[in-house]
Write an enzyme that holds these catalytic residues in place. Structure first.
Site, mmCIF file in Angstrom:
data_model
loop_
_atom_site.group_PDB
_atom_site.id
_atom_site.type_symbol
_atom_site.label_atom_id
_atom_site.label_comp_id
_atom_site.label_asym_id
_atom_site.label_seq_id
_atom_site.Cartn_x
_atom_site.Cartn_y
_atom_site.Cartn_z
ATOM 1 N N SER A 145 0.758 -1.282 -0.013
ATOM 2 C CA SER A 145 -0.121 -0.062 -0.004
ATOM 3 C C SER A 145 0.884 1.327 -0.109
ATOM 4 O O SER A 145 2.129 1.310 0.425
ATOM 5 C CB SER A 145 -0.942 0.087 1.018
ATOM 6 O OG SER A 145 -1.674 1.217 1.265
ATOM 7 N N TYR A 159 -1.916 -0.255 10.273
ATOM 8 C CA TYR A 159 -1.941 -0.801 8.971
ATOM 9 C C TYR A 159 -0.741 -0.523 8.109
ATOM 10 O O TYR A 159 -0.035 -1.190 7.531
ATOM 11 C CB TYR A 159 -3.406 -0.370 8.257
ATOM 12 C CG TYR A 159 -3.330 -0.732 6.806
ATOM 13 C CD1 TYR A 159 -3.972 -2.172 6.369
ATOM 14 C CD2 TYR A 159 -3.100 0.031 5.919
ATOM 15 C CE1 TYR A 159 -4.107 -2.399 5.349
ATOM 16 C CE2 TYR A 159 -3.453 -0.133 4.425
ATOM 17 C CZ TYR A 159 -3.988 -1.376 4.099
ATOM 18 O OH TYR A 159 -4.088 -1.698 2.944
#
Length: 250
Positions: A145, A159
């Site tokens: 990501s 995250y």
């Protein structure tokens, strides 16, 4: 069962929806047979599998939690039994938990994010590496990501931390497995229009993030799937240890 020797066999975790489903469809179009791993939504998994089969590919659906070693082993055992030796892995299954500051995040959510996004990736990579080494080659693509470098303050730094770990895993494992003919790369998406945002409590997030993205829009799952498909393809035969950012300029 007789196996079609020349068709790649690719395991896609989290394959029922979003980026995973788009990846399954793109790979089916490019001649892969698929093993679709999913954790919860059997209807969505079967819908994606039907679309994959309509594209002319074989598809096996396996329910399991990638954070559980026995489930990962069963996923790969089923792949080999049903379709033949696994040649590719797309590590895509991931969770964010609710949006919020780290100080407000429960230990339960922290643990789940780390277990799925990091331990799950490690377990899948370990099994794929063992299988691929035995047959002399293969390719792994980890879904990272843009959060890995942006840090995602106020949203989900935990995250982001797991995705930074994904990048380190990708680089290190590529060096470890390169001599065995196994390539390991990652794709780092920016904000993509999927139902993940609603699940984390902010369905309008893609539109809001678009305002600070140079290309002025969120990405589409198919745009990530295209990058994954390239990294798995012979066109990327000299590409390993790469984190390919597909984030609209963020």
């Amino acid at each position: 069962m007789t196996h079609t020797a020349k068709r790649p066999v690719t395991v896609v975790t989290g394959g029922s929806r979003g980026i995973g489903a788009a990846t399954c469809l793109r790979l089916a179009d490019e001649g892969h047979d698929l093993v679709l791993g999913y954790v919860r939504d059997s209807a969505a998994a079967e819908e994606t599998a039907a679309a994959v089969r309509k594209a002319g590919a074989r598809c096996v659906v396996v329910r399991g939690d990638t954070a559980v070693e026995a489930d990962v082993e069963r996923l790969f055992d089923t792949a080999e039994a049903e379709l033949g030796p696994v040649t590719g892995l797309v590590n895509n299954a991931g969770v964010t938990g609710p949006l919020g500051r780290l100080t407000d995040t429960t230990t339960e959510n922290l643990r789940r994010v780390v277990e799925v996004n990091l331990l799950g990736y490690l377990l899948c990579c370990r099994r794929a590496a063992r299988d691929m080494a035995a047959r002399g080659g293969g390719a792994i693509v980890n879904i990272s990501s843009a959060a890995a470098t942006l840090g995602s303050p106020g949203e989900y730094v935990h995250y982001a931390a797991t995705k930074a770990a994904t990048d380190a895993l990708t680089v290190g494992l590529s060096k470890e497995l390169g001599p065995q003919g196994i390539r390991v790369n990652a794709v780092a998406p920016g904000t993509i229009e999927t139902d993940m945002h609603a699940a984390m409590g902010d369905p309008d997030r893609p539109a809001k993030v678009a305002l600070t993205t140079p290309l002025g829009r969120p990405g589409q799952p198919a745009e990530i799937a295209a990058a994954v498909a390239w990294l798995l393809s012979p066109d990327a035969s000299y590409t390993t240890g790469t984190v390919l950012r597909v984030a609209g300029g963020r």
